[in-house]
Scaffold this motif. Structure first.
Motif, PDB file in Angstrom:
ATOM      1  N   THR A 141      73.779  34.600  11.092  1.00 33.33           N
ATOM      2  CA  THR A 141      73.625  35.815  10.308  1.00 33.33           C
ATOM      3  C   THR A 141      73.835  35.492   8.831  1.00 33.33           C
ATOM      4  OG1 THR A 141      74.267  38.149  10.198  1.00 33.33           O
ATOM      5  CG2 THR A 141      76.045  36.562  10.525  1.00 33.33           C
ATOM      6  N   SER A 142      73.735  36.488   7.993  1.00 38.86           N
ATOM      7  CA  SER A 142      73.961  36.294   6.555  1.00 38.86           C
ATOM      8  C   SER A 142      75.396  36.697   6.211  1.00 38.86           C
ATOM      9  CB  SER A 142      72.989  37.159   5.750  1.00 38.86           C
ATOM     10  OG  SER A 142      73.312  38.533   5.905  1.00 38.86           O
ATOM     11  N   PRO A 143      75.922  36.201   5.095  1.00 43.23           N
ATOM     12  CA  PRO A 143      77.258  36.613   4.672  1.00 43.23           C
ATOM     13  C   PRO A 143      77.356  38.128   4.471  1.00 43.23           C
ATOM     14  CG  PRO A 143      76.599  34.671   3.453  1.00 43.23           C
ATOM     15  CD  PRO A 143      75.387  35.138   4.229  1.00 43.23           C
ATOM     16  N   GLU A 144      76.302  38.749   3.964  1.00 44.03           N
ATOM     17  CA  GLU A 144      76.310  40.196   3.722  1.00 44.03           C
ATOM     18  C   GLU A 144      76.394  40.981   5.035  1.00 44.03           C
ATOM     19  OE1 GLU A 144      74.586  37.910   0.519  1.00 44.03           O
ATOM     20  OE2 GLU A 144      73.842  38.107   2.563  1.00 44.03           O
ATOM     21  N   ASP A 148      74.228  26.314   4.179  1.00 42.37           N
ATOM     22  CA  ASP A 148      73.387  26.901   3.140  1.00 42.37           C
ATOM     23  C   ASP A 148      73.788  28.371   2.949  1.00 42.37           C
ATOM     24  OD1 ASP A 148      72.053  24.418   2.939  1.00 42.37           O
ATOM     25  OD2 ASP A 148      70.687  25.001   4.555  1.00 42.37           O
ATOM     26  N   ASP A 149      72.863  29.298   3.165  1.00 41.78           N
ATOM     27  CA  ASP A 149      73.168  30.721   3.001  1.00 41.78           C
ATOM     28  C   ASP A 149      73.359  31.424   4.332  1.00 41.78           C
ATOM     29  OD1 ASP A 149      73.069  30.584   0.244  1.00 41.78           O
ATOM     30  OD2 ASP A 149      70.912  30.936   0.186  1.00 41.78           O
ATOM     31  N   ALA A 150      73.626  30.683   5.400  1.00 38.79           N
ATOM     32  CA  ALA A 150      73.777  31.273   6.731  1.00 38.79           C
ATOM     33  C   ALA A 150      75.209  31.113   7.238  1.00 38.79           C
ATOM     34  CB  ALA A 150      72.822  30.617   7.714  1.00 38.79           C
ATOM     35  N   ILE A 151      75.656  32.105   7.990  1.00 39.53           N
ATOM     36  CA  ILE A 151      76.946  32.056   8.681  1.00 39.53           C
ATOM     37  C   ILE A 151      76.641  31.902  10.161  1.00 39.53           C
ATOM     38  CG2 ILE A 151      79.051  33.328   9.257  1.00 39.53           C
ATOM     39  CD1 ILE A 151      78.925  32.558   6.318  1.00 39.53           C
ATOM     40  N   MET A 152      77.304  30.962  10.818  1.00 37.49           N
ATOM     41  CA  MET A 152      77.090  30.712  12.238  1.00 37.49           C
ATOM     42  C   MET A 152      78.373  30.988  12.999  1.00 37.49           C
ATOM     43  SD  MET A 152      74.865  27.278  11.751  1.00 37.49           S
ATOM     44  CE  MET A 152      76.112  26.617  10.668  1.00 37.49           C
ATOM     45  N   LEU A 153      78.243  31.639  14.149  1.00 41.91           N
ATOM     46  CA  LEU A 153      79.374  31.977  15.006  1.00 41.91           C
ATOM     47  C   LEU A 153      79.090  31.489  16.416  1.00 41.91           C
ATOM     48  CD1 LEU A 153      79.460  35.674  13.860  1.00 41.91           C
ATOM     49  CD2 LEU A 153      81.202  34.004  13.263  1.00 41.91           C
ATOM     50  N   CYS A 154      80.128  30.999  17.102  1.00 36.17           N
ATOM     51  CA  CYS A 154      79.983  30.662  18.516  1.00 36.17           C
ATOM     52  C   CYS A 154      81.328  30.832  19.199  1.00 36.17           C
ATOM     53  CB  CYS A 154      79.432  29.257  18.716  1.00 36.17           C
ATOM     54  SG  CYS A 154      80.599  27.930  18.370  1.00 36.17           S
ATOM     55  N   MET A 186      69.929  38.699  13.869  1.00 38.32           N
ATOM     56  CA  MET A 186      70.660  37.505  14.245  1.00 38.32           C
ATOM     57  C   MET A 186      69.828  36.702  15.244  1.00 38.32           C
ATOM     58  SD  MET A 186      74.511  38.874  14.811  1.00 38.32           S
ATOM     59  CE  MET A 186      75.256  39.961  13.673  1.00 38.32           C
ATOM     60  N   ARG A 187      69.977  35.415  15.199  1.00 36.10           N
ATOM     61  CA  ARG A 187      69.258  34.583  16.150  1.00 36.10           C
ATOM     62  C   ARG A 187      70.225  33.608  16.800  1.00 36.10           C
ATOM     63  NH1 ARG A 187      67.518  31.608  11.286  1.00 36.10           N
ATOM     64  NH2 ARG A 187      68.336  29.546  11.591  1.00 36.10           N
ATOM     65  N   LYS A 188      69.857  33.100  17.962  1.00 32.51           N
ATOM     66  CA  LYS A 188      70.701  32.152  18.691  1.00 32.51           C
ATOM     67  C   LYS A 188      70.027  30.786  18.708  1.00 32.51           C
ATOM     68  CE  LYS A 188      72.500  35.681  21.760  1.00 32.51           C
ATOM     69  NZ  LYS A 188      72.656  36.126  23.115  1.00 32.51           N
TER      70      LYS A 188
END
Length: 71
Positions: A49-52, A32-38, A1-3
Motif C-alpha cells: 500500500t502507500s504511506p498515505e 521506494d514509495d510503497a509500504i509492505m505488510l505481512c 492493495m496488492r499481494k
C-alpha cells in the motif's frame, strides 16, 4: 492493495505488539514509495500500500471505525 511473495531483501520490522514467541507477528517494510505488510503465519503473502493509505487506516483504527469487527 496488492499481494505478492515475501522478499528477504527488505528490512522487515516486527510490530512491538506481536506475540513474544514469534507467532502472530505483523512485519512492515518500505521500498521506494510503497509500504509492505505481512504476517508471520503467512510470510509469502505481502500486502502493498502507500504511506498515505496506511496512515488513513491507522487513523481509522485509532478513531474506533473498525471496533465493530472485534466486538
Amino acid at each position: 492493495m496488492r499481494k505478492s511473495g515475501k522478499n528477504s531483501e527488505f528490512q522487515w520490522q516486527k510490530s512491538s505488539f506481536s506475540g513474544g514467541g514469534g507467532e502472530q507477528c505483523l512485519h512492515i517494510a518500505k521500498k521506494d514509495d510503497a509500504i509492505m505488510l505481512c504476517e508471520s503465519d503467512d510470510p509469502a503473502t505481502i500486502i502493498t500500500t502507500s504511506p498515505e493509505k496506511l496512515a488513513a487506516f491507522i487513523a481509522g483504527v485509532k478513531a474506533g471505525e473498525f471496533d465493530h469487527f472485534v466486538s
